[in-house]
Design an enzyme around this catalytic site. Structure first.
Site, PDB file in Angstrom:
ATOM      1  N   SER A   6      12.215  22.732  33.652  1.00  0.00           N
ATOM      2  CA  SER A   6      12.343  21.327  33.261  1.00  0.00           C
ATOM      3  C   SER A   6      11.008  20.666  32.917  1.00  0.00           C
ATOM      4  CB  SER A   6      13.092  20.544  34.351  1.00  0.00           C
ATOM      5  OG  SER A   6      14.385  21.103  34.540  1.00  0.00           O
ATOM      6  N   GLU A  66      17.996  33.849  34.047  1.00  0.00           N
ATOM      7  CA  GLU A  66      19.369  33.930  33.517  1.00  0.00           C
ATOM      8  C   GLU A  66      19.776  35.380  33.285  1.00  0.00           C
ATOM      9  OE1 GLU A  66      18.864  31.087  30.339  1.00  0.00           O
ATOM     10  OE2 GLU A  66      18.639  29.519  31.861  1.00  0.00           O
ATOM     11  N   HIS A  96      13.811  37.004  32.871  1.00  0.00           N
ATOM     12  CA  HIS A  96      14.212  35.587  32.952  1.00  0.00           C
ATOM     13  C   HIS A  96      15.342  35.466  33.977  1.00  0.00           C
ATOM     14  CE1 HIS A  96      15.834  31.670  31.925  1.00  0.00           C
ATOM     15  NE2 HIS A  96      14.671  31.413  31.357  1.00  0.00           N
ATOM     16  N   GLU A 156       8.931  30.584  37.471  1.00  0.00           N
ATOM     17  CA  GLU A 156      10.040  29.693  37.151  1.00  0.00           C
ATOM     18  C   GLU A 156      10.973  29.576  38.348  1.00  0.00           C
ATOM     19  OE1 GLU A 156      10.837  29.273  32.736  1.00  0.00           O
ATOM     20  OE2 GLU A 156      11.863  31.084  33.329  1.00  0.00           O
ATOM     21  N   ASN A 158      11.669  28.717  24.793  1.00  0.00           N
ATOM     22  CA  ASN A 158      12.788  29.647  24.922  1.00  0.00           C
ATOM     23  C   ASN A 158      14.029  28.929  24.408  1.00  0.00           C
ATOM     24  OD1 ASN A 158      14.767  31.421  25.673  1.00  0.00           O
ATOM     25  ND2 ASN A 158      14.523  31.111  27.879  1.00  0.00           N
ATOM     26  N   TRP A 159      14.464  29.301  23.215  1.00  0.00           N
ATOM     27  CA  TRP A 159      15.607  28.601  22.605  1.00  0.00           C
ATOM     28  C   TRP A 159      16.935  29.048  23.201  1.00  0.00           C
ATOM     29  CZ3 TRP A 159      14.230  28.819  16.615  1.00  0.00           C
ATOM     30  CH2 TRP A 159      13.081  28.046  16.406  1.00  0.00           C
ATOM     31  N   LYS A 160      16.920  30.085  24.003  1.00  0.00           N
ATOM     32  CA  LYS A 160      18.158  30.615  24.607  1.00  0.00           C
ATOM     33  C   LYS A 160      19.216  30.814  23.507  1.00  0.00           C
ATOM     34  CE  LYS A 160      16.848  28.260  28.791  1.00  0.00           C
ATOM     35  NZ  LYS A 160      17.194  27.898  30.132  1.00  0.00           N
ATOM     36  N   GLY A 187      12.500  25.474  28.102  1.00  0.00           N
ATOM     37  CA  GLY A 187      13.804  25.649  27.486  1.00  0.00           C
ATOM     38  C   GLY A 187      14.199  24.401  26.715  1.00  0.00           C
ATOM     39  N   GLY A 188      14.898  23.502  27.391  1.00  0.00           N
ATOM     40  CA  GLY A 188      15.473  22.314  26.740  1.00  0.00           C
ATOM     41  C   GLY A 188      14.508  21.547  25.849  1.00  0.00           C
ATOM     42  N   GLY A 230      16.612  24.144  33.706  1.00  0.00           N
ATOM     43  CA  GLY A 230      17.747  23.477  33.061  1.00  0.00           C
ATOM     44  C   GLY A 230      18.433  22.453  33.950  1.00  0.00           C
TER      45      GLY A 230
END
Ligand code: PEP
Length: 252
Positions: free
Chosen positions: A212, A97, A95, A167, A9-11, A233-234, A173
């Site tokens: 993470s 967010e 998600h 999640e 997920n590149w956000k 993500g990261g 994150g």
């Protein structure tokens, strides 16, 4: 038996040139037969170009969200048919967010899930508790509520074309990861709920862990019995770490 899925997920990260170099390096680093299926979710504006770069590769394209409506006067929104048109196969729905920062309710998430499946796309339904919910002993209650909100409108058959992602919000994150025991406990709970509804076919549903995930912790998390891949993500923004995540060895 289901093949694991590792989804990046590149956000809201990247530029056209950064995406191109990330993908070139990633494709170079992938083994011929990765242990897991792979998917990337770039921002909407980069979907088409990313899809073209992924053409003839085994890496699938996914979107980070979708509009619940099929078309019309919805300024700023992107429909499921548009996502299909640019080559998406998967869509993240719910998600944390989106739930937390953009106020997406369980009911809206359910409508987005339906809008995704209506196009033959596969929703990746994200569920998970906040730290406060975990600390007050409500983790499974929250996860169950989020699942039921969708399944009560989609019907159980919808599970045949869906991925679930657990999640924990406190792990996204933050660099804090659920321990393998914490992850397995919730994954087993989800699997059991799905089995009650869907019977033995629930064994085939992929339940991803997200929060993470890194090359350092991927093996221990993926070794959990009911963890079938990761939503990342990261670590998906660097080709070396993302490539390592697809190459983990599943030991049980
Ligand atoms: C995510 O975006 O779904 C996620 C799990 O992010 P991170 O890997 O950075 O925690």
């Amino acid at each position: 038996m289901r093949k694991p899925l590792v989804a990046g997920n590149w956000k809201m990260h990247g530029t056209r040139s950064e995406n191109a170099s990330l993908l070139t390096q990633l494709l170079d680093r992938l083994p011929e037969a990765p242990a897991a299926d792979l998917m990337v979710c770039p921002p909407f504006v980069y979907l088409w170009e990313t899809g073209r770069m992924l053409k003839d590769t085994d890496v699938a394209l996914g979107a980070q969200s979708v509009c619940a409506e099929p078309l019309g006067a919805f300024t700023g929104e992107i429909s499921g048919s548009m996502l299909l048109d640019v080559g998406c196969r998967y869509v993240l729905v719910g998600h944390s967010e989106r739930r937390q920062l953009y106020g997406e309710s369980d009911a809206l998430v359910a409508r987005k899930f339906l809008a995704t499946q209506a196009q033959g796309l596969t929703p990746v339904l994200c569920v998970g508790e906040t730290l406060e919910e975990r600390e007050s002993g409500r983790t499974t209650q929250v996860v169950e509520r989020q699942l039921e909100a969708v399944l009560s409108v989609s019907g159980v058959a919808a599970l045949g074309n869906a991925v679930i992602a657990y999640e924990p919000v406190w792990a996204i994150g933050t660099g804090k990861t659920a321990s393998p025991e914490q992850a397995q406990e919730v994954h087993a709970f989800i699997r059991e709920r799905l089995k009650n509804l869907y019977g033995s076919a629930a064994e085939e549903i992929r339940i991803l862990y997200g929060g993470s995930v890194t090359p350092e912790n991927v093996e221990i998390l993926m070794a959990c019995k009911d963890v079938n891949g990761g939503l990342v993500g990261g670590a998906s923004l660097k080709s070396d770490s993302f490539a390592k995540l697809v190459c983990y060895k599943k030991e049980k």
